[in-house]
Design a protein around this motif. Structure first.
Motif, PDB file in Angstrom:
ATOM      1  N   ARG A 111       0.968  -1.266  -0.142  1.00 52.01           N
ATOM      2  CA  ARG A 111       0.046   0.098   0.209  1.00 52.01           C
ATOM      3  C   ARG A 111       0.902   1.066   0.306  1.00 52.01           C
ATOM      4  O   ARG A 111       1.919   1.182   0.734  1.00 52.01           O
ATOM      5  CB  ARG A 111      -1.021   0.129   1.310  1.00 52.01           C
ATOM      6  N   MET A 153      12.324  -7.324   7.854  1.00 56.26           N
ATOM      7  CA  MET A 153      12.228  -7.987   9.238  1.00 56.26           C
ATOM      8  C   MET A 153      13.337  -7.795  10.108  1.00 56.26           C
ATOM      9  O   MET A 153      13.165  -7.966  11.366  1.00 56.26           O
ATOM     10  CB  MET A 153      12.077  -9.627   8.789  1.00 56.26           C
ATOM     11  N   TRP A 183      12.491  -5.617  13.155  1.00 53.37           N
ATOM     12  CA  TRP A 183      11.900  -6.804  14.285  1.00 53.37           C
ATOM     13  C   TRP A 183      12.993  -7.361  14.864  1.00 53.37           C
ATOM     14  O   TRP A 183      12.882  -7.491  16.240  1.00 53.37           O
ATOM     15  CB  TRP A 183      10.775  -7.778  13.570  1.00 53.37           C
ATOM     16  N   ALA A 185       4.105 -12.719  14.296  1.00 52.56           N
ATOM     17  CA  ALA A 185       3.471 -11.341  14.189  1.00 52.56           C
ATOM     18  C   ALA A 185       3.502 -10.963  12.631  1.00 52.56           C
ATOM     19  O   ALA A 185       2.393 -10.288  12.506  1.00 52.56           O
ATOM     20  CB  ALA A 185       4.496 -10.357  14.790  1.00 52.56           C
ATOM     21  N   ARG A 186       4.164 -11.359  11.923  1.00 59.27           N
ATOM     22  CA  ARG A 186       4.031 -10.795  10.508  1.00 59.27           C
ATOM     23  C   ARG A 186       4.009 -11.788   9.340  1.00 59.27           C
ATOM     24  O   ARG A 186       3.880 -11.316   8.130  1.00 59.27           O
ATOM     25  CB  ARG A 186       5.377  -9.938  10.272  1.00 59.27           C
ATOM     26  N   PHE A 187       4.044 -13.050   9.519  1.00 57.50           N
ATOM     27  CA  PHE A 187       4.179 -14.034   8.222  1.00 57.50           C
ATOM     28  C   PHE A 187       3.084 -14.850   8.556  1.00 57.50           C
ATOM     29  O   PHE A 187       3.068 -16.110   8.280  1.00 57.50           O
ATOM     30  CB  PHE A 187       5.326 -14.721   8.495  1.00 57.50           C
ATOM     31  N   THR A 201      -0.265  -7.903   8.207  1.00 56.52           N
ATOM     32  CA  THR A 201      -0.569  -6.816   9.445  1.00 56.52           C
ATOM     33  C   THR A 201      -0.515  -7.820  10.783  1.00 56.52           C
ATOM     34  O   THR A 201      -0.894  -8.799  10.539  1.00 56.52           O
ATOM     35  CB  THR A 201      -1.692  -5.869   9.180  1.00 56.52           C
ATOM     36  N   LEU A 202      -0.061  -6.963  11.722  1.00 59.89           N
ATOM     37  CA  LEU A 202      -0.145  -7.797  13.045  1.00 59.89           C
ATOM     38  C   LEU A 202      -1.387  -8.248  13.558  1.00 59.89           C
ATOM     39  O   LEU A 202      -1.658  -9.546  13.890  1.00 59.89           O
ATOM     40  CB  LEU A 202       0.452  -6.654  14.087  1.00 59.89           C
ATOM     41  N   GLU A 254      -3.707  -8.872   7.217  1.00 65.74           N
ATOM     42  CA  GLU A 254      -4.068  -8.151   5.725  1.00 65.74           C
ATOM     43  C   GLU A 254      -2.613  -8.014   5.097  1.00 65.74           C
ATOM     44  O   GLU A 254      -1.638  -7.750   5.765  1.00 65.74           O
ATOM     45  CB  GLU A 254      -4.878  -6.850   5.784  1.00 65.74           C
TER      46      GLU A 254
END
Lengths: 213, 637
Positions: A13, A21, A24, B189-191, B576-577, B581
């Motif tokens: 977006r 990553m 993180w 968290a992200r994958f 997204t966390l 999405e």
């Protein structure tokens, strides 16, 4: 902020900032380091609190530091903390400049950050070399050496990161669109400020709170 | 005459991009989660067998009074290495291995978010294991227990290199655990597949996430403690020397701040494994699913408030012991919720009695028994009686074997098709289970009584006439029965992987989570095609999109980019966390030898410290800096 700060992350977006990553990893890694520092700090507090105390005054009767061990000056440690703050401010400014496309100014500021970090580290080494005691004299002296030494290590890593970013700036690896390495190094520099302030405060100010001999 | 070759299809291209490089160097440089996960699992299984063998030697020594199979020094080394291997080289790495292999598949991801860090964790684990075991070659095996209590472990009482091997080796293993935890937290968290919001994450992944967060907070203070102890031993600092203002109890605080959560770090992912098995075997959603997840989180938090209950006998003030007793009682509540949810799932489900399910039932029985004795030793008056007796040995083996080993053995049966494409023989599996269950209870239940009869832990022998002979013999017999069970289990694994053995289908159990939506073993790229998760049981709900479709021009551009990797880059989707999405396309590194070099550099540094060689240490530190800098340099690989 640039939408392509990382080489390895493409936002889906348009309004997003793309963090790899690795960010993180950095944040979680800093939590781990903070817990390591917490372990060292807990050791210092526990040993100071465990010294025999005068029931009336609450002060350590054995002393922290104990009789016969002089507490070193706080001057060098204080200047070292200020230097770490200076390094973090320089890197933060560099980050803003690189995002604005001023890479020469950013390079100069990262150079300042690197030298200031080196300066902080050298001050701490001098502080350790000037101590009037060895690390094996008393728990106080062991803590003094361990906490100051740990701070020196953290500051040294900050200097290495700044040096790495400096080389990347000079070789054109980092530019206005892609500068995650500088971003991460800046976060670490501020983390170093927190660690240096905490550990050196424990070394130098705990005797004031707990009651020095 | 040459035959014109057709361009590779999308699937072939995907497979090639995500596949390993050829040859031995390619094998060494693999960073993909499946390769690393399998390595963790099978290496730690080797350590399980090794630790079990040491236990059998110990039980042989204790089978009869005044026995002399091994001397007192040998016995000290045996119980130290048994505990160290089981705690640091078997359970945690095994659970990490399952997490690294299974969790990305359950989440619908293509790999871990930091594959090179993943490989680094494995190589550091192997290096730490070799470092610890090499103490046997040097004739300096650690001999002060897996908790290395001070002052016994200071240089004046342990002058050899034994404890240095332990401290440095364990530090390497801690580093391995920490980097794996960083990976897992980021992964969860992200994958996640699109649509897999927090409420739809599989329970096993939740459990791995909770354990990983716990590792981030529990392991570093132990590293601090081991650094301070090594400084005491090598440089003569006095952190733990009471005569110079230090305090031996400082070690116990730092150790148990790690050590008690460590028990739950070993338990929680195993609970998640058992949850995956019980849901599939009972063919229904986990009863009280949300309560189970909340209980896992609660256990994770509460476990940091219990460490002092290991130190009741050290003169801790009464008020503090009361506080820690209350906290210890409190953790029985979420544990009870989880057990009741398991029982409820079985009660309302239609159970298929697979071998993996048998291990889950055994887990419920044995873990509850261990939990009850845990509540007993959490009470100060009882603990003062039972402290350092065989009652405590029985208690923690009921917790760890019931809470970790049995779910792991069940998990190996359950996920072996996905790990290697082979399915373990159920008949042999049932025999192994029966022997393990009976053998375990025969070995450890009598130890409760032995403890109450006053038999202390860690004694290498005992006199005749104390009333301990029969129960010790029974315990030894049980350990041998369990040994036979483990032998059958191992042979079963080997036979299942013989050439020509039958291959497993994609979903042999009719399970509900995403790893079963892809082939067995999972292909290099895990998943392709459009995915959308609509419930916690995407394979059962009939609404979720499970991938497998060919990319079409109607797909969004990013989806086509992921499924047609014409750039040759390994790319995955970050989401997204909260709501998962689609958020980013992440380019992941593939082959790399830098993790291996960094692990070797750390080993060189540790060896330098071990043998007091400043030169070797400096070379090692320099190599660490060089390897890390090259690894992190943009675009090197």
């Amino acid at each position: 902020m640039s939408a392509t700060r990382s080489r390895t992350a493409e936002p889906l977006r348009g309004d997003q900032t793309a963090h790899s990553m690795g960010l993180w990893g950095l944040v979680l890694g800093l939590i781990v380091l903070l817990m390591f520092v917490a372990g060292l700090s807990a050791a210092a507090l526990y040993l100071e609190a465990g010294q025999p105390r005068d029931v009336v005054t609450g002060e350590t009767s054995a002393g922290w530091p104990p009789p016969g061990i002089d507490q070193p000056s706080r001057l060098l440690a204080g200047i070292a903390v200020l230097a770490t703050i200076g390094a973090a401010v320089a890197l933060t400014s560099a980050l803003r400049r690189i995002a604005a496309g001023a890479s020469q100014q950013a390079t100069l500021l990262v150079g300042v950050g690197f030298l200031t970090s080196i300066g902080a580290g050298v001050l701490l080494v001098i502080d350790l070399l000037q101590t009037p005691f060895g690390w094996d004299d008393h728990a106080y002296t062991s803590i003094y050496w361990a906490l100051t030494g740990a701070t020196t290590l953290f500051v040294g890593v900050a200097a290495l990161l700044a040096a790495s970013v400096l080389v990347q700036l000079l070789t054109g690896v980092i530019d206005a669109r892609r500068h995650l390495e500088l971003y991460n190094s800046t976060i670490y520099a501020w983390f170093t400020v927190v660690v240096a302030t905490l550990l050196l405060a424990l070394v130098h100010l705990l005797p004031l709170v707990g009651g020095s001999s | 005459m040459t035959t014109p070759t057709s361009p590779p299809t999308d699937v072939e291209l995907l497979d090639h991009v995500w596949g390993p490089r050829p040859g031995f160097i390619g094998w060494l440089g693999q960073c993909n989660h499946k390769a690393v996960g399998r390595r963790f699992i099978f290496t730690s299984f080797f350590f399980l067998l090794l630790g079990g063998l040491l236990a059998l030697v110990m039980r042989t020594q204790l089978a009869f009074p005044d026995n002399d199979v091994v001397g007192p020094q040998g016995f000290n080394e045996l119980f130290t290495m048994h505990g160290t291997i089981m705690m640091f080289l078997f359970v945690v790495p095994m659970l990490e291995g399952f997490t690294i292999y299974v969790a990305p598949l359950q989440l619908g991801a293509r790999d871990m978010p930091m594959p090179r860090l993943n490989a680094f964790g494995y190589w550091t684990y192997v290096a730490g294991g070799i470092f610890l075991l090499s103490s046997a070659v040097a004739g300096q095996v650690p001999d002060s227990g897996w908790f290395a209590y001070v002052p016994l472990t200071r240089a004046e009482f342990s002058p050899g290199l034994n404890l240095d091997f332990w401290l440095l080796g364990v530090t390497m293993l801690e580093i391995s655990g920490i980097v794996a935890a960083i990976e897992v937290v980021t992964l969860v968290a992200r994958f996640r597949a699109p649509g897999m919001s927090l409420g739809r994450i599989p329970i096993f992944v939740w459990s791995s996430f909770v354990a990983s967060v716990m590792i981030l907070f529990a392991f570093p203070p132990l590293v601090a403690g081991t650094v301070l102890l090594e400084l005491d031993r090598k440089l003569g600092t006095v952190f733990y020397d009471a005569l110079a203002g230090g305090d031996p109890l400082l070690w116990q605080h730092l150790f148990w701040w790690f050590g008690h959560p460590e028990v739950y770090i070993q338990l929680i992912p195993a609970l998640g494994m058992a949850a995956a098995i019980v849901t599939t075997a009972c063919r229904r959603r986990m009863a009280g699913r949300t309560a189970v997840v909340a209980s896992l989180v609660a256990i994770g938090i509460l476990s940091f408030g219990l460490w002092v209950h290991h130190m009741y006998a050290t003169g801790i003030p009464l008020l503090a012991t009361s506080l820690f007793t209350a906290a210890s009682f409190m953790i029985a509540i979420p544990s009870g919720v989880i057990v009741m949810s398991f029982i409820g799932t079985m009660w309302w489900g239609r159970i298929r009695w697979t071998t993996s399910m048998l291990y889950v039932v055994a887990f419920v029985f044995v873990f509850v028994a261990g939990g009850i004795t845990g509540v007993m030793v959490a009470m100060v008056p009882f603990d003062w009686q039972a402290h350092d007796t065989y009652f405590v040995v029985a208690h923690f083996h009921y917790v760890l074997v019931g809470g970790s080993l049995f779910p792991i053995l069940g998990g190996l049966h359950f996920w072996m098709p996905k790990l290697t494409g082979r399915i373990l023989n159920e008949r042999a599996g049932r025999w192994a289970f029966a022997l393990n269950f009976v053998g375990f209870n025969l070995a450890f239940f009598p130890q409760h009584t032995l403890g109450l009869f006053g038999m202390p832990r860690r004694v290498w022998t005992y006199e005749e006439g104390l009333g301990w002979e029969g129960l010790n013999l029974l315990s030894t017999a049980g350990s041998y029965i369990m040994g036979v069970g483990m032998l059958i289990f191992t042979i079963n694994m080997l036979v299942a992987h013989r050439p020509g053995a039958p291959l497993a289908p994609a979903d042999p159990w009719g399970a509900e989570s995403l790893e079963w939506a892809t082939d067995s073993p999972a292909p290099n790229y895990n998943f392709r095609g459009s995915m959308s998760v609509e419930s916690p049981e995407p394979l059962w709900d009939g609404r979720s999109e499970l991938g497998g479709s060919d990319p079409s021009d109607d797909d969004p551009e990013w989806r086509q980019q992921l499924d047609r990797p014409t750039t040759g880059l390994r790319q995955g989707l970050a989401t997204t966390l909260l709501d998962a999405e689609p958020d980013h396309i992440i380019t992941l590194p593939g082959h790399s030898l830098w993790p291996l070099w960094l692990s070797i550099a750390i080993s060189v540094t540790m060896t330098g410290v071990l043998i007091d060689s400043i030169g070797l240490t400096v070379v090692g530190v320099g190599a660490i800096a060089a390897a890390a800098a090259t690894w992190l340099w943009p675009g090197v690989e």
